[in-house]
Design a protein around this motif. Structure first.
Motif, PDB file in Angstrom:
ATOM      1  N   VAL A  26       0.838  -1.204   0.000  1.00 12.45           N
ATOM      2  CA  VAL A  26       0.000   0.000   0.000  1.00 12.45           C
ATOM      3  C   VAL A  26       0.873   1.253   0.000  1.00 12.45           C
ATOM      4  CG1 VAL A  26      -1.709   1.300   1.329  1.00 12.45           C
ATOM      5  CG2 VAL A  26      -1.941  -1.170   1.096  1.00 12.45           C
ATOM      6  N   ARG A  27       1.912   1.252   0.789  1.00 10.01           N
ATOM      7  CA  ARG A  27       2.815   2.409   0.833  1.00 10.01           C
ATOM      8  C   ARG A  27       3.476   2.626  -0.532  1.00 10.01           C
ATOM      9  NH1 ARG A  27       6.396   4.552   5.492  1.00 10.01           N
ATOM     10  NH2 ARG A  27       7.971   5.708   4.361  1.00 10.01           N
ATOM     11  N   LEU A  28       3.942   1.561  -1.162  1.00  4.14           N
ATOM     12  CA  LEU A  28       4.583   1.679  -2.471  1.00  4.14           C
ATOM     13  C   LEU A  28       3.599   2.142  -3.545  1.00  4.14           C
ATOM     14  CD1 LEU A  28       6.881  -1.476  -2.368  1.00  4.14           C
ATOM     15  CD2 LEU A  28       7.522   0.913  -1.936  1.00  4.14           C
ATOM     16  N   ILE A  29       2.362   1.687  -3.467  1.00  6.34           N
ATOM     17  CA  ILE A  29       1.339   2.139  -4.413  1.00  6.34           C
ATOM     18  C   ILE A  29       1.082   3.632  -4.232  1.00  6.34           C
ATOM     19  CG2 ILE A  29      -1.135   1.990  -4.964  1.00  6.34           C
ATOM     20  CD1 ILE A  29      -0.842  -1.074  -4.392  1.00  6.34           C
ATOM     21  N   CYS A  30       1.017   4.076  -2.994  1.00 11.80           N
ATOM     22  CA  CYS A  30       0.794   5.506  -2.734  1.00 11.80           C
ATOM     23  C   CYS A  30       1.957   6.349  -3.249  1.00 11.80           C
ATOM     24  CB  CYS A  30       0.570   5.738  -1.247  1.00 11.80           C
ATOM     25  SG  CYS A  30      -0.997   5.080  -0.660  1.00 11.80           S
ATOM     26  N   ILE A  31       3.183   5.869  -3.070  1.00 13.56           N
ATOM     27  CA  ILE A  31       4.346   6.571  -3.617  1.00 13.56           C
ATOM     28  C   ILE A  31       4.235   6.625  -5.142  1.00 13.56           C
ATOM     29  CG2 ILE A  31       6.855   6.408  -3.963  1.00 13.56           C
ATOM     30  CD1 ILE A  31       6.996   5.275  -1.064  1.00 13.56           C
ATOM     31  N   GLY A  32       3.809   5.529  -5.748  1.00 10.42           N
ATOM     32  CA  GLY A  32       3.610   5.496  -7.194  1.00 10.42           C
ATOM     33  C   GLY A  32       2.566   6.500  -7.657  1.00 10.42           C
ATOM     34  N   LEU A  33       1.517   6.679  -6.880  1.00 12.92           N
ATOM     35  CA  LEU A  33       0.481   7.660  -7.227  1.00 12.92           C
ATOM     36  C   LEU A  33       1.032   9.083  -7.186  1.00 12.92           C
ATOM     37  CD1 LEU A  33      -2.579   6.107  -5.373  1.00 12.92           C
ATOM     38  CD2 LEU A  33      -2.233   6.245  -7.852  1.00 12.92           C
ATOM     39  N   ILE A  34       1.895   9.362  -6.217  1.00 10.87           N
ATOM     40  CA  ILE A  34       2.509  10.687  -6.154  1.00 10.87           C
ATOM     41  C   ILE A  34       3.381  10.910  -7.391  1.00 10.87           C
ATOM     42  CG2 ILE A  34       4.090  12.197  -4.886  1.00 10.87           C
ATOM     43  CD1 ILE A  34       3.169  10.725  -2.306  1.00 10.87           C
ATOM     44  N   ILE A  35       4.161   9.890  -7.757  1.00 13.95           N
ATOM     45  CA  ILE A  35       4.999   9.988  -8.961  1.00 13.95           C
ATOM     46  C   ILE A  35       4.129  10.234 -10.188  1.00 13.95           C
ATOM     47  CG2 ILE A  35       6.536   8.696 -10.506  1.00 13.95           C
ATOM     48  CD1 ILE A  35       7.609   7.291  -7.936  1.00 13.95           C
ATOM     49  N   ALA A  36       3.026   9.503 -10.301  1.00 17.01           N
ATOM     50  CA  ALA A  36       2.115   9.692 -11.436  1.00 17.01           C
ATOM     51  C   ALA A  36       1.569  11.117 -11.464  1.00 17.01           C
ATOM     52  CB  ALA A  36       0.974   8.677 -11.371  1.00 17.01           C
ATOM     53  N   GLY A  37       1.260  11.660 -10.307  1.00 14.27           N
ATOM     54  CA  GLY A  37       0.760  13.028 -10.240  1.00 14.27           C
ATOM     55  C   GLY A  37       1.775  14.045 -10.701  1.00 14.27           C
ATOM     56  N   VAL A  38       3.021  13.893 -10.252  1.00 17.98           N
ATOM     57  CA  VAL A  38       4.079  14.820 -10.667  1.00 17.98           C
ATOM     58  C   VAL A  38       4.326  14.708 -12.170  1.00 17.98           C
ATOM     59  CG1 VAL A  38       6.539  15.379 -10.444  1.00 17.98           C
ATOM     60  CG2 VAL A  38       5.178  14.925  -8.395  1.00 17.98           C
ATOM     61  N   LEU A  39       4.390  13.481 -12.677  1.00 16.85           N
ATOM     62  CA  LEU A  39       4.577  13.299 -14.123  1.00 16.85           C
ATOM     63  C   LEU A  39       3.404  13.875 -14.912  1.00 16.85           C
ATOM     64  CD1 LEU A  39       6.137   9.713 -14.214  1.00 16.85           C
ATOM     65  CD2 LEU A  39       7.298  11.923 -14.579  1.00 16.85           C
ATOM     66  N   GLY A  40       2.205  13.715 -14.391  1.00 18.89           N
ATOM     67  CA  GLY A  40       1.037  14.306 -15.047  1.00 18.89           C
ATOM     68  C   GLY A  40       1.125  15.815 -15.108  1.00 18.89           C
ATOM     69  N   LEU A  41       1.575  16.436 -14.009  1.00 17.14           N
ATOM     70  CA  LEU A  41       1.734  17.888 -14.004  1.00 17.14           C
ATOM     71  C   LEU A  41       2.815  18.330 -14.998  1.00 17.14           C
ATOM     72  CD1 LEU A  41       1.472  18.600 -10.195  1.00 17.14           C
ATOM     73  CD2 LEU A  41      -0.146  19.299 -11.950  1.00 17.14           C
ATOM     74  N   LYS A  42       3.846  17.527 -15.136  1.00 21.16           N
ATOM     75  CA  LYS A  42       4.927  17.895 -16.067  1.00 21.16           C
ATOM     76  C   LYS A  42       4.505  17.720 -17.524  1.00 21.16           C
ATOM     77  CE  LYS A  42       9.019  18.316 -18.040  1.00 21.16           C
ATOM     78  NZ  LYS A  42       8.933  19.272 -19.085  1.00 21.16           N
ATOM     79  N   PHE A  43       3.912  16.582 -17.841  1.00 22.76           N
ATOM     80  CA  PHE A  43       3.692  16.255 -19.248  1.00 22.76           C
ATOM     81  C   PHE A  43       2.272  16.514 -19.757  1.00 22.76           C
ATOM     82  CE2 PHE A  43       7.339  13.545 -18.055  1.00 22.76           C
ATOM     83  CZ  PHE A  43       8.268  14.084 -18.924  1.00 22.76           C
ATOM     84  N   LEU A  44       1.299  16.599 -18.874  1.00 28.00           N
ATOM     85  CA  LEU A  44      -0.079  16.746 -19.332  1.00 28.00           C
ATOM     86  C   LEU A  44      -0.672  18.133 -19.092  1.00 28.00           C
ATOM     87  CD1 LEU A  44      -1.424  13.296 -18.098  1.00 28.00           C
ATOM     88  CD2 LEU A  44      -0.557  13.891 -20.364  1.00 28.00           C
ATOM     89  N   ALA A  45      -0.154  18.836 -18.071  1.00 25.74           N
ATOM     90  CA  ALA A  45      -0.713  20.145 -17.747  1.00 25.74           C
ATOM     91  C   ALA A  45      -0.170  21.195 -18.716  1.00 25.74           C
ATOM     92  CB  ALA A  45      -0.349  20.527 -16.312  1.00 25.74           C
ATOM     93  N   LYS A  46      -1.020  22.132 -19.070  1.00 24.28           N
ATOM     94  CA  LYS A  46      -0.585  23.236 -19.920  1.00 24.28           C
ATOM     95  C   LYS A  46       0.103  24.276 -19.046  1.00 24.28           C
ATOM     96  CE  LYS A  46      -4.208  22.570 -23.265  1.00 24.28           C
ATOM     97  NZ  LYS A  46      -5.371  23.117 -23.931  1.00 24.28           N
ATOM     98  N   GLU A  47       1.253  24.721 -19.498  1.00 33.35           N
ATOM     99  CA  GLU A  47       2.001  25.727 -18.731  1.00 33.35           C
ATOM    100  C   GLU A  47       1.755  27.099 -19.271  1.00 33.35           C
ATOM    101  OE1 GLU A  47       6.122  24.643 -18.405  1.00 33.35           O
ATOM    102  OE2 GLU A  47       5.608  22.664 -17.720  1.00 33.35           O
TER     103      GLU A  47
END
Length: 108
Positions: free
Chosen positions: A87-108
Motif C-alpha cells: 500500500v505504501r509503495l502504491i501511494c508513492i507510485g500515485l505521487i509519482i504519477a501526479g508529478v509526471l502528469g503535471l509535467k507532461f499533461l498540464a498546460k504551462e
C-alpha cells in the motif's frame, strides 16, 4: 526539459536533503546538522522561487512537494528501514504519477 523544471527538480532534491537533515539535527539540537539543514532549506526555496518565475504556482509547488515526499519516502525505506508494504509503495507510485502528469499533461 526547460530551465524552470531543472530548477524545480534541484529544489525537490534539496527538499529531500533538508528533510533528512531535520532527522539528524534532532530537533535542531545538533549544531552542524542544523546549520546544513537550514542552508539546504534556503537553497531549496531559492530554486523553487526561480522555477516559479515561469511555471504555474500549483504545478511548481505540487511537483516540489511530490519530489521531496517521494524521495524522502524512498530513502527512508532504503536507508532507515522504514516499512515497504504494498500500500505504501502504491501511494508513492500515485505521487509519482501526479508529478509526471503535471509535467507532461498540464498546460504551462
Amino acid at each position: 526539459m526547460n530551465t524552470a523544471w531543472i530548477y524545480l527538480i534541484l529544489a525537490g532534491l534539496c527538499e529531500i536533503g533538508w528533510a533528512f537533515g531535520l532527522k539528524y539535527s534532532e530537533g535542531f539540537s545538533k549544531l552542524w546538522p542544523s546549520v546544513i539543514t537550514v542552508v539546504v532549506m534556503i537553497l531549496s526555496f531559492v530554486l523553487l522561487a526561480q522555477a516559479m518565475k515561469t511555471l504555474p504556482l500549483g504545478t511548481a509547488y505540487a511537483s516540489w512537494t511530490g519530489i521531496g515526499a517521494v524521495g524522502t519516502a524512498i530513502l527512508g525505506i532504503v536507508l532507515l528501514g522504514e516499512p515497504r508494504d504494498a500500500v505504501r509503495l502504491i501511494c508513492i507510485g500515485l505521487i509519482i504519477a501526479g508529478v509526471l502528469g503535471l509535467k507532461f499533461l498540464a498546460k504551462e
